[in-house]
Scaffold this active site. Structure first.
Site, mmCIF file in Angstrom:
data_model
loop_
_atom_site.group_PDB
_atom_site.id
_atom_site.type_symbol
_atom_site.label_atom_id
_atom_site.label_comp_id
_atom_site.label_asym_id
_atom_site.label_seq_id
_atom_site.Cartn_x
_atom_site.Cartn_y
_atom_site.Cartn_z
ATOM 1 N N ARG A 182 -3.642 25.935 39.933
ATOM 2 C CA ARG A 182 -4.215 25.793 38.586
ATOM 3 C C ARG A 182 -5.396 26.742 38.358
ATOM 4 O O ARG A 182 -6.414 26.360 37.758
ATOM 5 C CB ARG A 182 -4.660 24.341 38.322
ATOM 6 C CG ARG A 182 -3.564 23.327 38.423
ATOM 7 C CD ARG A 182 -2.504 23.446 37.340
ATOM 8 N NE ARG A 182 -1.329 22.694 37.737
ATOM 9 C CZ ARG A 182 -0.268 23.242 38.346
ATOM 10 N NH1 ARG A 182 -0.213 24.539 38.570
ATOM 11 N NH2 ARG A 182 0.751 22.505 38.698
ATOM 12 N N SER A 238 -4.140 16.095 33.261
ATOM 13 C CA SER A 238 -4.768 15.699 34.532
ATOM 14 C C SER A 238 -6.192 16.228 34.573
ATOM 15 O O SER A 238 -6.416 17.422 34.368
ATOM 16 C CB SER A 238 -3.987 16.274 35.715
ATOM 17 O OG SER A 238 -2.744 15.637 35.783
ATOM 18 N N GLU A 309 -10.062 19.853 37.141
ATOM 19 C CA GLU A 309 -9.127 20.908 36.723
ATOM 20 C C GLU A 309 -9.556 21.387 35.331
ATOM 21 O O GLU A 309 -9.420 22.556 34.985
ATOM 22 C CB GLU A 309 -7.709 20.314 36.669
ATOM 23 C CG GLU A 309 -6.649 21.293 36.228
ATOM 24 C CD GLU A 309 -5.245 20.687 36.279
ATOM 25 O OE1 GLU A 309 -4.936 19.951 37.247
ATOM 26 O OE2 GLU A 309 -4.471 20.948 35.343
HETATM 27 C C1 LIG Z 1 -1.194 15.931 27.391
HETATM 28 C C2 LIG Z 1 -1.470 17.099 28.308
HETATM 29 C C3 LIG Z 1 -0.602 17.375 29.351
HETATM 30 C C4 LIG Z 1 -0.850 18.455 30.214
HETATM 31 N N1 LIG Z 1 0.032 18.706 31.225
HETATM 32 C C5 LIG Z 1 -0.176 19.764 32.041
HETATM 33 C C6 LIG Z 1 0.750 20.065 33.092
HETATM 34 O O1 LIG Z 1 1.764 19.403 33.277
HETATM 35 N N2 LIG Z 1 0.480 21.128 33.891
HETATM 36 C C7 LIG Z 1 -0.627 21.917 33.707
HETATM 37 O O2 LIG Z 1 -0.807 22.884 34.458
HETATM 38 N N3 LIG Z 1 -1.515 21.646 32.719
HETATM 39 C C8 LIG Z 1 -1.322 20.606 31.889
HETATM 40 N N4 LIG Z 1 -2.226 20.329 30.895
HETATM 41 C C9 LIG Z 1 -3.450 21.140 30.781
HETATM 42 C C10 LIG Z 1 -3.329 22.337 29.814
HETATM 43 O O3 LIG Z 1 -2.370 22.072 28.818
HETATM 44 C C11 LIG Z 1 -2.948 23.625 30.537
HETATM 45 O O4 LIG Z 1 -3.924 23.975 31.485
HETATM 46 C C12 LIG Z 1 -2.781 24.779 29.528
HETATM 47 O O5 LIG Z 1 -2.149 25.852 30.166
HETATM 48 C C13 LIG Z 1 -4.095 25.246 28.919
HETATM 49 O O6 LIG Z 1 -3.776 26.138 27.856
HETATM 50 P P1 LIG Z 1 -4.729 26.292 26.598
HETATM 51 O O7 LIG Z 1 -4.196 27.399 25.763
HETATM 52 O O8 LIG Z 1 -4.938 25.010 25.915
HETATM 53 O O9 LIG Z 1 -6.062 26.777 27.323
HETATM 54 P P2 LIG Z 1 -7.555 26.315 27.006
HETATM 55 O O10 LIG Z 1 -7.718 24.887 27.377
HETATM 56 O O11 LIG Z 1 -7.931 26.708 25.637
HETATM 57 O O12 LIG Z 1 -8.352 27.232 28.050
HETATM 58 C C14 LIG Z 1 -8.213 27.036 29.432
HETATM 59 C C15 LIG Z 1 -8.991 28.146 30.160
HETATM 60 O O13 LIG Z 1 -8.362 29.397 29.937
HETATM 61 C C16 LIG Z 1 -9.268 30.326 29.321
HETATM 62 N N5 LIG Z 1 -8.480 31.125 28.387
HETATM 63 C C17 LIG Z 1 -7.620 30.683 27.431
HETATM 64 N N6 LIG Z 1 -7.028 31.719 26.823
HETATM 65 C C18 LIG Z 1 -7.531 32.845 27.384
HETATM 66 C C19 LIG Z 1 -7.310 34.246 27.182
HETATM 67 N N7 LIG Z 1 -6.441 34.701 26.283
HETATM 68 N N8 LIG Z 1 -8.011 35.114 27.943
HETATM 69 C C20 LIG Z 1 -8.898 34.683 28.875
HETATM 70 N N9 LIG Z 1 -9.143 33.379 29.106
HETATM 71 C C21 LIG Z 1 -8.466 32.472 28.376
HETATM 72 C C22 LIG Z 1 -10.325 29.462 28.649
HETATM 73 O O14 LIG Z 1 -11.548 30.147 28.497
HETATM 74 C C23 LIG Z 1 -10.425 28.309 29.644
HETATM 75 O O15 LIG Z 1 -11.244 28.670 30.730
HETATM 76 C C24 LIG Z 1 -1.999 19.265 30.019
HETATM 77 C C25 LIG Z 1 -2.869 18.986 28.952
HETATM 78 C C26 LIG Z 1 -2.610 17.920 28.101
HETATM 79 C C27 LIG Z 1 -3.541 17.649 26.960
#
Ligand SMILES: Cc1cc2nc3c(=O)[nH]c(=O)nc-3n(C[C@H](O)[C@H](O)[C@H](O)COP(=O)(O)OP(=O)(O)OC[C@H]3O[C@@H](n4cnc5c(N)ncnc54)[C@H](O)[C@@H]3O)c2cc1C
Length: 315
Positions: A182, A238, A309
């Site tokens: 992760r 998580s 995480e």
């Molecule tokens: C209901 C639910 C279920 C989930 N299930 C899973 C799962 O099964 N597996 C899993 O791995 N995760 C899961 N997650 C967590 C999350 O969805 C993932 O980590 C997802 O990939 C985050 O994407 P995001 O675009 O929302 O990133 P954000 O939350 O917006 O950002 C996450 C990080 O990435 C950075 N970031 C984002 N975009 C960029 C960019 N373009 N350039 C540089 N840095 C960037 C941000 O600064 C931050 O540090 C879940 C979340 C929820 C709410």
């Protein structure tokens, strides 16, 4: 240092329509908590993004890119500087080449992960079904190395294109990417003195497959997730990383008897102990207090330090 009136005037003139001042981050995070960010920017074009980031970099104004905010906890005091969202300027999926049953697909950072999975299924391409049901964007998924027991981004990613204000755009091959559980660390390949790297796109290697079979498999994966996931209240998925061996974070929290524990409006889900949910008007402070309670209790009971995480940002 906060933004001056001159800074705000320049931003308003140059990016009118693409920026908001003092925007509550609770509107942009799946946990629905978080104080205001000084500037929330949704650039319309890549050029606009670069102009804004170069300006911020020269003025030493901090900037941070976010995606869906589904792995973010923003403190109640909010964030100083600029938060960038790439969903308007980087939202395309394109086929980049085919060969012997393989196909390379490039997805821009602002594309929703769900849209990418749908594209793959509809075009008969396998490799992305592990990501079905994970919310957020391609940029966030790459930075988090998002995944499940079925796979993670590192399994299908070939190259990542990043942008740094002092270095411009550059493409990084998988061999140079330091993926962990992760996490993706770009520090070794993107010198921090060139500015915080922004992921612009990823190129993925997928394989030809019968779309019907992919659809059936995807359906099963989504059903299984729905059974397991607490989806009644806002969360960030998580909350803690699983320890390298032994019990999962959820099992440890459950064994410590913490399921259902509440602080303010935040609750440790009684369905899945590794989910902290915003049960009723929680503040970021409530969630951070629950996080601390979990960490202290699990350390005391089992001698294990749980690492979040979820990315915690803010003043
Ligand atoms: C209901 C639910 C279920 C989930 N299930 C899973 C799962 O099964 N597996 C899993 O791995 N995760 C899961 N997650 C967590 C999350 O969805 C993932 O980590 C997802 O990939 C985050 O994407 P995001 O675009 O929302 O990133 P954000 O939350 O917006 O950002 C996450 C990080 O990435 C950075 N970031 C984002 N975009 C960029 C960019 N373009 N350039 C540089 N840095 C960037 C941000 O600064 C931050 O540090 C879940 C979340 C929820 C709410």
């Amino acid at each position: 240092m906060r933004l001056s009136e001159d800074d705000k005037n320049w931003l308003t003139t140059r990016f009118e329509g693409s920026i908001k001042f003092d925007e509550p981050m609770s509107k942009h995070t799946s946990l629905r908590v978080g104080g205001p960010v000084e500037v929330f920017a949704i650039p319309d074009t890549l050029e606009e993004l670069m102009v804004l980031v170069e300006w911020a970099w020269k003025k030493e104004i901090p900037y941070l890119t976010v995606g869906g905010g589904t792995n973010l906890l923003v403190t109640d005091n909010g964030v100083h500087g600029i938060i960038l969202l790439l969903t308007h300027c980087l939202n395309k999926i394109t086929s980049s080449g085919k060969d012997n049953g393989r196909e390379w697909v490039t997805a821009a950072a602002g594309v929703k992960l769900a849209a990418f999975c749908r594209y793959a299924i509809e075009n008969g391409l396998s490799g992305t079904n592990f990501a079905l049901g994970i919310p957020g964007t391609i940029g966030g998924a790459i930075m988090m190395n998002a995944g499940t027991v079925l796979g993670s981004m590192t399994d299908i990613l070939e190259t990542v294109t990043v942008y740094q204000p002092e270095r411009g755009m550059h493409k990084l091959g998988k061999a140079h990417l330091d993926f962990g559980y992760r996490s993706l660390s770009l520090e070794k390949v993107c010198n921090p003195s060139h500015g915080l790297p922004i992921v612009l796109e990823g190129c993925f290697r997928l394989h030809r497959e019968d779309p019907y079979r992919l659809q059936q498999e995807g359906h099963g994966i989504l059903l299984e997730r729905r059974e397991r996931e607490p989806n009644r209240y806002p969360s960030a998925g998580s909350f803690f990383k699983n320890p390298e061996s032994g019990k999962t974070a959820g099992e440890l929290i459950d064994s410590a008897g913490l399921k259902g524990r509440q602080i303010g409006g935040a609750e440790i889900s009684s369905k899945h102990a590794n989910y902290i949910v915003n049960r009723k008007n929680a503040t970021a402070g409530d969630i951070l207090s629950l996080m601390k309670l979990i960490q202290e209790t699990v350390l005391e009971r089992f001698g294990i330090s749980l690492e979040p995480e979820v990315k915690i940002i803010g003043d």
